[in-house]
Design an enzyme around this catalytic site. Structure first.
Site, short mmCIF file in Angstrom:
data_model
loop_
_atom_site.label_atom_id
_atom_site.label_comp_id
_atom_site.label_asym_id
_atom_site.label_seq_id
_atom_site.Cartn_x
_atom_site.Cartn_y
_atom_site.Cartn_z
N ARG A 2 0.82 -1.23 0.00
CA ARG A 2 0.00 0.00 0.00
C ARG A 2 0.84 1.27 0.00
NH1 ARG A 2 -4.00 -1.14 4.91
NH2 ARG A 2 -1.95 -1.45 5.79
N LYS A 6 -1.53 -17.47 7.23
CA LYS A 6 -2.63 -17.81 8.14
C LYS A 6 -3.08 -16.63 8.97
CE LYS A 6 0.31 -19.38 11.81
NZ LYS A 6 0.68 -20.35 12.76
N HIS A 11 -7.16 -10.85 3.30
CA HIS A 11 -6.58 -11.85 2.41
C HIS A 11 -7.46 -12.16 1.21
CE1 HIS A 11 -4.14 -13.68 6.02
NE2 HIS A 11 -3.65 -12.52 5.61
#
Length: 113
Positions: free
Chosen positions: A38, A98, A80
Site C-alpha cells: 500500500r 494464516k 486476504h
C-alpha cells in the site's frame, strides 16, 4: 521464467512478508520477482532489502507480470480475500498467510473461486 524456476510475488510488505522473502531466497528453484504494498516508501524499502527489482503499489501490475507464477498473500488478517481472488482470476497460484481469512463466509468465497 524457465521451467525450473518458479516466480513468486508478495503482496503486503509487513513483518511476515520478510519471513516469506527469506524463505523463498533459501529455496532452490524459487525466485522472488516482485512485491506490492500500500505504501510506496515501505514497498520500495522492502524491495531493496530483499534485492527485488520490481515493486508497486498496484497489485494488478504485479499480477500482470508473466514471470509471477505464485502470489504470496501476506496482508493483515481479514484482508486476504481480495488479493487472493484477484490473483486467482489472473491465473496465478496463491499462498495465503494464516489464518486463511477471518470468517467462514470469506473462506468459502476464496475456496469457491
Amino acid at each position: 521464467m524457465s521451467a525450473s524456476v518458479v516466480g513468486f510475488g508478495i503482496v503486503g510488505v509487513g513483518l511476515i512478508a520478510d519471513v516469506h522473502a527469506r524463505a523463498l531466497a533459501a529455496v532452490e528453484g524459487a525466485r522472488l520477482v516482485g512485491v506490492a504494498g500500500r505504501a510506496a516508501d515501505k514497498t520500495a524499502a522492502f524491495a531493496a532489502r530483499h534485492q527485488v527489482s520490481f515493486h508497486t503499489t498496484k497489485l494488478s501490475e504485479l499480477l500482470a507480470r508473466p514471470d509471477v507464477d505464485v502470489l504470496c498473500v501476506t496482508t493483515p488478517s481479514g484482508a486476504h480475500l481480495e488479493p487472493a481472488l484477484e490473483a486467482i482470476r489472473a491465473g496465478k497460484h496463491v499462498m495465503v498467510e494464516k489464518p486463511l481469512e477471518i470468517t467462514e463466509e470469506r473462506v468459502d468465497r476464496m475456496l469457491a473461486e
